[in-house]
Design an enzyme around this catalytic site. Sequence first.
Site, mmCIF file in Angstrom:
data_model
loop_
_atom_site.group_PDB
_atom_site.id
_atom_site.type_symbol
_atom_site.label_atom_id
_atom_site.label_comp_id
_atom_site.label_asym_id
_atom_site.label_seq_id
_atom_site.Cartn_x
_atom_site.Cartn_y
_atom_site.Cartn_z
ATOM 1 N N GLU A 123 0.804 -1.227 0.000
ATOM 2 C CA GLU A 123 0.000 0.000 0.000
ATOM 3 C C GLU A 123 0.844 1.287 0.000
ATOM 4 O O GLU A 123 0.661 2.166 0.843
ATOM 5 C CB GLU A 123 -0.964 -0.010 1.193
ATOM 6 C CG GLU A 123 -1.893 -1.222 1.156
ATOM 7 C CD GLU A 123 -2.797 -1.337 2.383
ATOM 8 O OE1 GLU A 123 -2.770 -0.456 3.251
ATOM 9 O OE2 GLU A 123 -3.522 -2.340 2.474
ATOM 10 N N ASN A 163 2.001 -5.297 -3.110
ATOM 11 C CA ASN A 163 0.591 -5.576 -2.813
ATOM 12 C C ASN A 163 -0.158 -4.273 -2.551
ATOM 13 O O ASN A 163 0.330 -3.409 -1.820
ATOM 14 C CB ASN A 163 0.551 -6.459 -1.550
ATOM 15 C CG ASN A 163 -0.814 -7.027 -1.235
ATOM 16 O OD1 ASN A 163 -1.474 -7.584 -2.114
ATOM 17 N ND2 ASN A 163 -1.257 -6.891 0.009
ATOM 18 N N HIS A 223 -10.668 -6.002 -2.298
ATOM 19 C CA HIS A 223 -11.720 -5.781 -1.292
ATOM 20 C C HIS A 223 -12.866 -5.042 -2.001
ATOM 21 O O HIS A 223 -12.698 -3.879 -2.390
ATOM 22 C CB HIS A 223 -11.193 -4.907 -0.144
ATOM 23 C CG HIS A 223 -10.133 -5.568 0.676
ATOM 24 N ND1 HIS A 223 -10.394 -6.659 1.474
ATOM 25 C CD2 HIS A 223 -8.822 -5.296 0.840
ATOM 26 C CE1 HIS A 223 -9.280 -7.026 2.096
ATOM 27 N NE2 HIS A 223 -8.308 -6.223 1.726
ATOM 28 N N GLU A 253 -6.357 -10.613 -1.014
ATOM 29 C CA GLU A 253 -7.185 -10.361 0.183
ATOM 30 C C GLU A 253 -8.658 -10.303 -0.197
ATOM 31 O O GLU A 253 -9.422 -9.481 0.323
ATOM 32 C CB GLU A 253 -6.766 -9.038 0.853
ATOM 33 C CG GLU A 253 -5.298 -8.993 1.214
ATOM 34 C CD GLU A 253 -4.875 -7.700 1.913
ATOM 35 O OE1 GLU A 253 -5.735 -6.933 2.369
ATOM 36 O OE2 GLU A 253 -3.652 -7.471 1.999
ATOM 37 N N ASP A 267 -12.389 -10.195 -0.617
ATOM 38 C CA ASP A 267 -13.673 -10.297 0.088
ATOM 39 C C ASP A 267 -14.645 -9.345 -0.596
ATOM 40 O O ASP A 267 -14.234 -8.336 -1.175
ATOM 41 C CB ASP A 267 -13.567 -10.074 1.607
ATOM 42 C CG ASP A 267 -13.002 -8.733 2.029
ATOM 43 O OD1 ASP A 267 -12.790 -7.848 1.172
ATOM 44 O OD2 ASP A 267 -12.790 -8.562 3.241
HETATM 45 O O1 9MR Z 1 -7.683 -7.852 8.570
HETATM 46 C C1 9MR Z 1 -6.725 -7.044 9.234
HETATM 47 C C2 9MR Z 1 -7.313 -6.523 10.538
HETATM 48 O O2 9MR Z 1 -7.505 -7.587 11.451
HETATM 49 C C3 9MR Z 1 -6.396 -5.469 11.142
HETATM 50 O O3 9MR Z 1 -7.026 -4.892 12.264
HETATM 51 C C4 9MR Z 1 -6.075 -4.437 10.102
HETATM 52 C C5 9MR Z 1 -5.116 -3.412 10.670
HETATM 53 O O4 9MR Z 1 -4.687 -2.514 9.721
HETATM 54 O O5 9MR Z 1 -5.476 -5.028 8.964
HETATM 55 C C6 9MR Z 1 -6.361 -5.899 8.318
HETATM 56 O O6 9MR Z 1 -5.770 -6.434 7.153
HETATM 57 C C7 9MR Z 1 -5.442 -5.480 6.144
HETATM 58 C C8 9MR Z 1 -4.234 -6.028 5.409
HETATM 59 O O7 9MR Z 1 -3.208 -6.293 6.305
HETATM 60 C C9 9MR Z 1 -3.775 -5.051 4.336
HETATM 61 N N1 9MR Z 1 -4.832 -4.686 3.450
HETATM 62 C C10 9MR Z 1 -6.096 -4.264 4.086
HETATM 63 C C11 9MR Z 1 -6.541 -5.300 5.093
HETATM 64 C C12 9MR Z 1 -7.898 -4.942 5.661
HETATM 65 O O8 9MR Z 1 -7.835 -3.753 6.377
#
Ligand code: 9MR
Length: 446
Positions: free
Chosen positions: A158, A201, A237, A266, A268
């Site tokens: 990101e 990513n 997402h 990722e 969903d």
């Molecule tokens: O799913 C993850 C969540 O449990 C955490 O609280 C969050 C913190 O930033 O990160 C989420 O996963 C993220 C991933 O690491 C990167 N892309 C976005 C995902 C969803 O927020």
Amino acid sequence: MRSRARRAFALATAGVLTAAGVLSLAGTADAATTLGASAAAKGRYFGTAVAAGHLGESAYASTLDTEFNMVTPENEMKWDAVEGTRNSFSFGSADQIVSHAQGKGMRVRGHTLVWHSQLPGWAGGLGADDLRSAMNNHITKVMDHYKGKIYAWDVVNEAYQDGSSGARRSSPFQDKLGSGYIEEAFRTARTADPGAKLCYNDYNTDGQNAKSNAVYAMVKDFKQRGVPIDCVGFQSHFNSNSPVPGDYQANLQRFADLGVDIQITELDIEGSGSAQAASYTKVVNACLAVSRCAGLTVWGVTDTYSWRSSGTPLLFDGDYRKKPAYTAVLAALGGSGGVDGGTGGATCTATYARTDTWGDRFNGQVTVRAGSSAISGWTVPVTVTSPQKVSTTWNGTPSWDSSGNVMTMRPNGNGNLAAGASVSFGFTVMTNGNTSAPAIGACTAS
Ligand code: 9MR
């Protein structure tokens, strides 16, 4: 008549054998009817994000172990989790996931080494020289700990802004080290574990837009200059404000054409029912259409533990029941329940999902899908385990073997299905105390 009876007997036998195989393997579902096995048959993996804290829950672990063949630790490999204090590493939770995966023959995606979020305060507060050495030390130590155990690493996550600028996101790395930090991170990563694929990513890069154009330009530049990069992760997402873009496949393909693998990292999709199922189908079909798309990972096993659980974005509901989206994904992956020769090259697949559950019974649904040519009829054997009994069926005409446990379903009337088209039949199973899934035999087309 005689040959028809023989055929019915052969089908019934196949169903019983399938059931026996199921019982001796996992006790739940035929391996050939899982996401992982179907994806593997297409040369892809099918993964999920996993949280170490849920591995001790039996339904969670059994769904994970049955359906998936790749895992991504959802939070456990992030910088704050493994290096909360400078140069003091704690890998306990991440190790738990890696050893669980290895024990079950699943591969692991490493997520993530350099990211502005979940970055401990000490790192964000360093001056440029210190931050550079901390970043390289972090990459080296974490990758070294998992050397040989990781299929692919999200080296940088990101790094670009949303919106129309295509600019880099402000972060301690960008602001203090300048734009070269991404390249430096990839070079350090290649040295640390030359066997792992190295990915960039990001999210909102799924269609062609300013952000994905900027990532595309970076990847192109890296490939031209020999900066080590092997794959691009598309988080994917989606929800109603951000649906699967119409040019999703074209976007994946243009990246693949740069000479990198594509990974859906990722996935969903918020929603429910057939609309959600249709969106999932688009994503799977896009990956299958791009030969360098190596596989898909959904961001969690069950809606309940999703980072956005109110949007019910995943394939299993809170009771680990397969949602219509699951059935759609399995079918798009070529499903199972088998493909066979049928007549004249016609094929079909049958995929099963439990759709409703009550105290004494559940409803099952089988989706029959024609292969690459039209079919004019089909049969699918469904075997329940005594003392279970099928009490009702719909959208099909059943015939029964003498035990009453094997039902061979045919279409009601006309069984014509165009190439790729599908139809579903359903049935109610009285459990009589046994809640195991029925065994679905091979779909036979005519
Ligand atoms: O799913 C993850 C969540 O449990 C955490 O609280 C969050 C913190 O930033 O990160 C989420 O996963 C993220 C991933 O690491 C990167 N892309 C976005 C995902 C969803 O927020």
